[in-house]
Design a protein around this motif. Structure first.
Motif, PDB file in Angstrom:
ATOM      1  N   LYS A   4      34.711   3.580 -61.538  1.00 24.61           N
ATOM      2  CA  LYS A   4      34.804   3.852 -60.107  1.00 24.61           C
ATOM      3  C   LYS A   4      33.527   4.537 -59.633  1.00 24.61           C
ATOM      4  O   LYS A   4      32.844   5.203 -60.395  1.00 24.61           O
ATOM      5  CB  LYS A   4      36.019   4.734 -59.821  1.00 24.61           C
ATOM      6  CG  LYS A   4      37.311   4.033 -60.166  1.00 24.61           C
ATOM      7  CD  LYS A   4      38.482   4.780 -59.621  1.00 24.61           C
ATOM      8  CE  LYS A   4      39.722   3.963 -59.924  1.00 24.61           C
ATOM      9  NZ  LYS A   4      40.784   4.179 -59.049  1.00 24.61           N
ATOM     10  N   HIS A   6      31.342   7.290 -57.899  1.00 20.11           N
ATOM     11  CA  HIS A   6      31.489   8.730 -57.715  1.00 20.11           C
ATOM     12  C   HIS A   6      30.526   9.214 -56.647  1.00 20.11           C
ATOM     13  O   HIS A   6      29.385   8.800 -56.593  1.00 20.11           O
ATOM     14  CB  HIS A   6      31.214   9.476 -59.023  1.00 20.11           C
ATOM     15  CG  HIS A   6      32.209   9.170 -60.092  1.00 20.11           C
ATOM     16  ND1 HIS A   6      33.474   9.693 -60.089  1.00 20.11           N
ATOM     17  CD2 HIS A   6      32.127   8.391 -61.188  1.00 20.11           C
ATOM     18  CE1 HIS A   6      34.133   9.247 -61.137  1.00 20.11           C
ATOM     19  NE2 HIS A   6      33.339   8.450 -61.821  1.00 20.11           N
ATOM     20  N   SER A   7      31.020  10.092 -55.810  1.00 24.98           N
ATOM     21  CA  SER A   7      30.197  10.749 -54.812  1.00 24.98           C
ATOM     22  C   SER A   7      30.479  12.235 -54.892  1.00 24.98           C
ATOM     23  O   SER A   7      31.523  12.660 -55.382  1.00 24.98           O
ATOM     24  CB  SER A   7      30.535  10.237 -53.409  1.00 24.98           C
ATOM     25  OG  SER A   7      30.243   8.872 -53.296  1.00 24.98           O
ATOM     26  N   TYR A   8      29.540  13.008 -54.408  1.00 30.65           N
ATOM     27  CA  TYR A   8      29.682  14.455 -54.423  1.00 30.65           C
ATOM     28  C   TYR A   8      29.477  14.970 -53.012  1.00 30.65           C
ATOM     29  O   TYR A   8      28.522  14.591 -52.346  1.00 30.65           O
ATOM     30  CB  TYR A   8      28.663  15.078 -55.378  1.00 30.65           C
ATOM     31  CG  TYR A   8      28.850  14.596 -56.801  1.00 30.65           C
ATOM     32  CD1 TYR A   8      29.712  15.265 -57.658  1.00 30.65           C
ATOM     33  CD2 TYR A   8      28.207  13.457 -57.256  1.00 30.65           C
ATOM     34  CE1 TYR A   8      29.908  14.813 -58.953  1.00 30.65           C
ATOM     35  CE2 TYR A   8      28.392  13.000 -58.545  1.00 30.65           C
ATOM     36  CZ  TYR A   8      29.244  13.683 -59.392  1.00 30.65           C
ATOM     37  OH  TYR A   8      29.451  13.232 -60.669  1.00 30.65           O
ATOM     38  N   ASP A  82      25.276  10.733 -54.160  1.00 29.82           N
ATOM     39  CA  ASP A  82      25.722  10.397 -55.512  1.00 29.82           C
ATOM     40  C   ASP A  82      25.230  11.403 -56.548  1.00 29.82           C
ATOM     41  O   ASP A  82      25.406  11.204 -57.745  1.00 29.82           O
ATOM     42  CB  ASP A  82      25.293   8.981 -55.883  1.00 29.82           C
ATOM     43  CG  ASP A  82      23.787   8.784 -55.799  1.00 29.82           C
ATOM     44  OD1 ASP A  82      23.074   9.726 -55.407  1.00 29.82           O
ATOM     45  OD2 ASP A  82      23.319   7.677 -56.117  1.00 29.82           O
ATOM     46  N   GLU A 122      33.430  16.608 -56.616  1.00 32.28           N
ATOM     47  CA  GLU A 122      33.396  15.166 -56.858  1.00 32.28           C
ATOM     48  C   GLU A 122      34.524  14.485 -56.090  1.00 32.28           C
ATOM     49  O   GLU A 122      35.665  14.947 -56.091  1.00 32.28           O
ATOM     50  CB  GLU A 122      33.556  14.894 -58.347  1.00 32.28           C
ATOM     51  CG  GLU A 122      33.478  13.447 -58.718  1.00 32.28           C
ATOM     52  CD  GLU A 122      33.616  13.235 -60.215  1.00 32.28           C
ATOM     53  OE1 GLU A 122      33.499  12.073 -60.630  1.00 32.28           O
ATOM     54  OE2 GLU A 122      33.845  14.202 -60.958  1.00 32.28           O
ATOM     55  N   THR A 124      36.169  10.540 -55.639  1.00 28.47           N
ATOM     56  CA  THR A 124      36.162   9.206 -56.218  1.00 28.47           C
ATOM     57  C   THR A 124      36.649   8.226 -55.173  1.00 28.47           C
ATOM     58  O   THR A 124      37.740   8.367 -54.638  1.00 28.47           O
ATOM     59  CB  THR A 124      37.078   9.148 -57.456  1.00 28.47           C
ATOM     60  OG1 THR A 124      36.654  10.149 -58.371  1.00 28.47           O
ATOM     61  CG2 THR A 124      37.004   7.799 -58.120  1.00 28.47           C
TER      62      THR A 124
END
Length: 171
Positions: A4, A6-8, A82, A122, A124
């Motif tokens: 998947k 991922h972003s922060y 990201d 994080e 998702t």
């Protein structure tokens, strides 16, 4: 394929102190105002100068959102990238930019950091393409097996067998 994305997101809040003669229920500042403010060339340039990494103006503008909470004295700033370190660095630079340009804003006396954007959490994102691809593969496999079994059981063609009495005698 199954990984998947991922972003922060780093989130910070600023507290706005308005001039004493203004009535808070007559404030004209809205989410739209703050969103436009963080995308101005002056703010973007200030932030890019503060960063220790290179990022394009378009990427920077796409990563940041700003808006009011339920109270017009609180501005929430969110930066999504990201990379967790980049999210935090951009959010902190934007907080500094907004504070730096506070004196140019009408009716705002001072801006202070209420919640510092010192961490990134994080998030998702669901990738629907992968889920739909797996569902399509399962359904396609089931339908293929069903079709093969159906045609096999419904096959009423006559099989021609070789009979041994038509063979020439063995010398």
């Amino acid at each position: 394929v199954l990984v998947k994305e991922h972003s922060y997101v780093a989130t910070g809040e600023l507290y706005l102190e308005y001039t004493t003669d203004i009535k808070l229920d007559n404030i004209y500042i809205s989410d739209y105002t703050w969103q436009n403010l963080v995308h101005t060339d002056k703010a973007v340039s200030f932030v890019r100068d503060q960063l220790s990494f290179d990022i394009s103006e378009e990427e920077l503008k796409a990563s940041v959102t700003a808006g009011l909470v339920s109270d017009v004295r609180f501005v929430t700033l969110k930066v999504t990238t990201d990379n967790p370190e980049h999210s935090v660095q951009i959010a902190q630079a934007y907080q500094e930019a907004i504070i730096h340009f506070a004196d140019e804003m009408v009716d705002i006396e001072r801006i202070v950091v209420f919640t510092d954007a010192d961490t990134a959490r994080e998030i998702t994102a669901d990738n629907k393409v992968v889920n739909m691809g797996l569902a399509g593969m399962a359904i396609g496999t089931f339908l293929s097996v069903f079709a093969i079994l159906f045609f096999f059981t419904m096959d009423d063609s006559i099989q021609h067998h070789i009979s041994f009495h038509h063979l020439p005698p063995n010398p």
